[in-house]
Design an enzyme around this catalytic site. Structure first.
Site: not given
Ligand code: AMP
Ligand code: MG
Length: 520
Positions: A198, A267
């Site tokens: 990314r 990201d």
């Molecule tokens: P995203 O918005 O899904 O792209 O996630 C953004 C960040 O939050 C990334 O580092 C994910 O790994 C982390 N993240 C999202 N949901 C969770 C969760 N339920 N537990 C741990 N990390 C999370």
């Molecule tokens: Mg993500």
């Protein structure tokens, strides 16, 4: 506290007998030590398979008969891994809604392994929702059935629309509850991607001032995604240009189907040019450039019409990470020259995007002749059409689709979409004249034009109300609506009677209140 990539011990859990090898070839783990943590998925108490993608398994050359059954459920829930899997949590950073987080990383995902598919393409196979990792921060590392099946529907729809995307190989229920606002059934998604590199992967090492690691990352990325650039003296600039070209094509395709990603943080922008992370995304119903569905996007940063601007902003963040690879910081004149070079690439992005958008719009408008086209004129024709849809809040997808009927001489279905169809008259006359010129310049006959338009203007998209209905039923244990919707989304251009209900727009009142959620 920041994670030190070498400091945490490998978490070893007793496992069931490992599965036979999958033929993984884990280049990221092998070539980029210090870019990830070795980690294991959390065991699931009662795995069961909710979704398995036979077609994709076949593309990957995996054994469908084996994986579609009980052994597959144990694998896709993370309980038994093939002998040659090397699960890792990848490090990355990212700008989230414009604010920089130096450390995000796989907080609930693990790259399990890579496999070279039947066509020789290297594909990542990764879990999402497989438990906490060193990057989880406050999160539980888990995922619920609804959002993971949502990734299936969105990814398969995008794939069927010909848009580059990560895809779901499987979803396994874990038999465990996860706690959001409600208690929900848990699930693990297995995602296949051209890679999980990314913009944020580059930002992680740039933010730490780790130029040697950045260099390794760039070499790896070039070898994987742009091998023709390997060894070129200006390969870092060329990599930026290649990513910009892929993103321009991708965002133009999103715009031409009314897709709103919803969380275009750095990201969530891939180097490969695939769409990734179907969290709060949605398809537009009535055409509105300001459309936003994400509950946390208060300022409309990731609104429909902002997407090309955000892509460019994200590319500028990628450019910043590449500068230290292009020049030595001490040499002021060289730094200025390099800044000018990357700036030129970033400034070229709107032009690349506009060209890709127009190429797609021409096909959607039924303009297929290789000659006789004027860019400014056709851009204005498309813009005027969209302005009409906006003024009268016409359904974006159906309007394009009904234009194909008009190309064959029947404009009644199109007019029926407009509250004031008389406003359409002048535009239609101009468009018909343009189609006549297209035909004269070697374009298709009316009939053929309509058929080709129906091949690029989908009838079925993942309508928000249909997606929610299918996911609500699946959460209650009834997968039939999900399967029916999936079947329709996989044939988006077909007019089969059983798909007709999925082509209907949501009632405007439903769309007006519709919200999507992040990080679910
Ligand atoms: P995203 O918005 O899904 O792209 O996630 C953004 C960040 O939050 C990334 O580092 C994910 O790994 C982390 N993240 C999202 N949901 C969770 C969760 N339920 N537990 C741990 N990390 C999370
Ligand atoms: Mg993500």
């Amino acid at each position: 506290m920041p994670v030190t990539l070498s400091s945490l011990p490998l978490l070893l859990r007793p496992r069931l007998r490992p599965m036979r090898p999958f033929g993984f070839d884990n280049s990221y783990a092998r070539e980029l030590p210090g870019f990830y943590m070795d980690w294991q998925p959390a065991p699931a108490p009662a795995p069961s398979l909710l979704f398995f993608n036979d077609g994709l398994a076949d593309e990957l050359g995996l054994d469908e008969a084996l994986l579609g059954g009980a052994e597959g459920a144990a694998f896709f829930a993370g309980n038994t891994l093939p002998e040659d899997a090397q699960p890792i949590a990848q490090a990355y950073a990212g700008h989230q809604f414009g604010g920089f987080s130096p450390q995000l990383g796989d907080g609930r995902a693990l790259l399990i392994g890579e496999r070279v598919d039947r066509e020789g393409r290297r594909r990542d196979i990764a879990f999402k929702g497989s438990g906490r990792t060193p990057f989880s921060r406050g999160g539980d590392g888990k995922a619920a059935v609804g959002p993971m099946l949502r990734e299936v529907l969105m990814g398969e729809a995008m794939h069927a629309l010909g848009i580059p995307t990560t895809r779901a190989l499987a979803v396994a229920a874990t038999g465990e509850r996860v706690y959001r606002e409600l208690s929900l059934p848990g699930a693990v998604l297995t995602r296949v991607a051209a890679s999980h590199l990314r913009v944020g992967t580059f930002q992680y090492f740039a933010a730490q001032g780790e130029v040697d690691k950045l260099r390794m990352l760039a070499e790896y990325t070039i070898a994987r995604h742009d091998p023709a650039l390997a060894g070129m003296p200006d390969r870092h600039l060329a990599l930026l240009r290649a990513v910009a070209e892929r993103q321009a094509e991708l965002i133009a395709q999103w715009m031409n189907v009314g897709f709103i990603h919803g969380v275009m943080n750095t990201d969530n922008m891939t180097i490969s040019g695939e769409t990734i992370d179907y969290g709060p995304c949605a398809f537009m119903e009535a055409y509105d450039p300001a459309a936003v569905f994400s509950s946390i996007d208060h300022g409309g940063r990731y609104a429909y019409a902002n997407q090309p601007h955000i892509a460019r902003w994200n590319l500028a963040r990628l450019a910043e990470t590449l500068l230290p690879l292009m020049v030595e910081a001490e040499d002021d004149a060289a730094v200025q020259a390099a800044v000018a070079q990357v700036t030129a690439v970033i400034d070229a992005f709107p032009g690349l995007y506009a060209a890709a958008l127009l190429r797609g719009q021409r096909a959607k408008l039924g303009l297929f002749a290789a000659t006789g086209a004027d860019d400014a004129e056709d851009t204005a024709l498309a813009a005027d059409w969209l302005a009409l849809l906006h003024t009268q809040a016409v359904d974006f997808t159906l309007a394009w689709r009904r234009l194909a009927d008009a190309a064959e001489g029947d404009d009644a279905p199109l007019r029926a979409l407009f509250a004031e169809p008389s406003a359409l008259g002048t535009w239609l006359a101009g468009w018909q004249a343009r189609c006549a010129r297209d035909a004269a310049a070697g374009g298709p006959s009316a009939r053929e034009r309509a058929a080709r338009m129906r091949g690029v203007n989908p009838l079925t998209i993942p309508r928000n109300h249909r997606v929610e209905e299918a996911l609500a039923a699946a959460t209650e244990g009834d997968l039939a609506p999900f399967q029916r919707l999936l079947a329709a989304l996989r044939q988006p251009y077909d007019e089969a009677p059983e798909f007709a209900p999925y082509a209907e727009p949501a009632p405007a009142a439903v769309t007006a209140c519709y919200q999507t959620f992040c990080g679910t």
